[in-house]
Scaffold this active site. Structure first.
Site: not given
Ligand code: PLP
Length: 444
Positions: A24, A154, A256, A285
């Site tokens: 980004y 997210y 999630d 992660k």
């Protein structure tokens, strides 16, 4: 810790700018530092002026490098696997690192999650979870392709994942031609919200599920803590209500836990705090200790069985690097450390880190520019009353010996699990100083 490098300007930074895109980030913006090495909780950096810095990594490299850099146990596990084989296709073949990893994951996750799909990144595991839910519904003779998700969520950057991210944060309008239209519930109340507010939210959830039951394949949530969408915890009752509503309409509940898993919020998995078991759980992660990209999806027995008995038989996904042996070896070593012993485990780490975050961030609440300072397990967040000045925060944090990467209104840290209380103190001092710098900016 700062000394100029002979020969001045760093060429890596110069060559990067205009050549490489960053997450980004504009092509012509480049990076703040280039990395020359890393060890334990420290990253060794060079800035554009050629000055060297050795900073504590307050980000754990986006929440993944929990055991630190060049961790001897992790390094040895990967080196050993390189000596055997680094990669092999997973179609028609299997190997011990993958089987061991799946067995370990089934063992450490909540009871009932018995089957494993290994994906190459968190976003991909979310794609697979969404496909799994649609396949499940079709196997039951239903055409249901819509998902219920939360505002502020997210779930990743691929298109399926983006379609269940917060509509604004997930840029739905920009990518409308790619994204499925899903249904969004307001952000759940904070953990300390009064009962009436929680009840009102649950009623809203019930109404939404009532009116869209016929098309809902699944419900997807980050259990108890929304990460990259807003760094915000929420009330366990909201998660319990979603479990019940998903059961009522036979929709697949997808947790999630890519950010929340492996102890980060203060329990092994955030779902456990609410006492629920999801039908599907995504992990990533910290799974590989941040050494290699990999994610895992776990699925309950009954749901896997419906797919297995259907005309599909298979879960319809299969990336080239599925179950990459190096990634599996990293994950096995990481899980060994996380659930292993008294010193390396997530629990003693959070017991050490959490109170240090509490104490260190308390002074931030006195600053006029700060609207809140909050600790959830091993996550410390300062929220400002305005968007964070990233350049200012990076500079001030570096002056305080810490690498931070804030976003929107949040200056936050997720310290590596190997951090001592003193290291966490330094990170929080850097955060408070960065917030304070914003106050001074507004005063001038
Ligand atoms: C980081 C993250 C993802 C995406 O994982 P990638 O490995 O970046 O694709 C998905 N969901 C949550 C909750 C995350 O924090």
């Amino acid at each position: 810790m700062s000394e100029p490098v002979p020969g001045a300007q760093d060429s890596t930074l110069q060559r990067d700018t205009g050549l490489l895109w960053h997450p980004y980030g504009p092509l012509d913006a480049g990076a703040h530092f280039s990395v020359t090495g890393a060890e334990g909780p420290y990253v060794n950096l060079v800035d554009a002026a050629g000055t060297r810095h050795r900073l504590l990594d307050g980000m754990s490299s986006w929440w993944s490098v929990v055991h630190g850099y060049r961790n001897p146990v992790m390094d040895a596990a990967l080196t050993q696997q390189i000596g055997r084989f680094s990669h092999v296709m997973f179609g028609g073949l299997t190997h011990d690192p993958a089987v061991e990893l799946a067995e370990r994951l089934v063992e450490v996750t909540p009871a009932g999650l018995d089957h494993v799909f290994l994906a190459d990144s968190g976003s991909v595991s979310v794609e697979v979870a969404l496909k799994l839910a649609i396949q499940y519904q079709r196997a039951r003779g239903r055409e249901r392709g819509t998902f219920l998700a939360l505002e502020g969520a997210y779930h990743g950057d691929t298109t399926g994942a983006m379609s269940v991210c917060d509509p604004v944060g997930g840029m739905h309008a920009d990518f409308a031609s790619l994204l499925a239209e899903n249904i969004f519930l307001a952000q759940p109340p904070l953990p300390e919200a009064p009962a009436a507010e929680v009840q009102a939210w649950v009623r809203e959830a019930e109404n939404l599920v009532d009116t869209s039951a016929g098309k809902l394949a699944g419900v997807i949530v980050e259990p108890l803590f929304q990460g990259a969408g807003g760094m915000r915890p929420y009330h366990p009752a909201a998660l319990q209500a979603l479990r019940r509503l998903a059961d009522d309409i036979d929709a697949v509940l997808i947790a999630d836990e890519i950010a929340t898993g492996f102890g980060r919020t203060g329990s092994a998995f955030a779902s456990q705090v609410a006492g629920i078991t999801p039908d599907v759980m995504c992990l990533g992660k910290a799974l590989t200790g941040g050494y290699v990209s990999m994610a895992a999806l776990l699925c309950s027995g009954p749901i896997a069985e419906v797919i297995t008995r259907s005309s599909y038989r298979a879960l319809m996904h299969g990336p080239t690097f599925m179950a990459n042996p190096l990634a599996c070896a990293a994950a096995n070593a990481s899980l060994g450390l996380l659930f292993g012993d008294e010193t390396s485990g997530w629990q003693p780490a959070i017991e050490r880190i959490s109170p240090a975050l509490e104490a260190g961030l308390a002074p931030a609440r006195e600053l006029p520019v700060v609207t809140g300072a909050r600790v959830t397990g091993g996550i410390g967040v300062i929220e400002l009353n305005r968007p964070v000045d990233i350049g200012l925060t990076t500079r001030v944090a570096a002056e305080h010996g810490t690498w931070l990467r804030p976003f929107r209104r949040h200056i936050y840290t997720m310290p590596p699990y190997i951090s001592t209380a003193e290291m966490v103190d330094r990170m929080t001092q850097a955060m408070v100083a960065a917030a304070e710098a914003h106050s001074q900016e507004s005063a001038s």
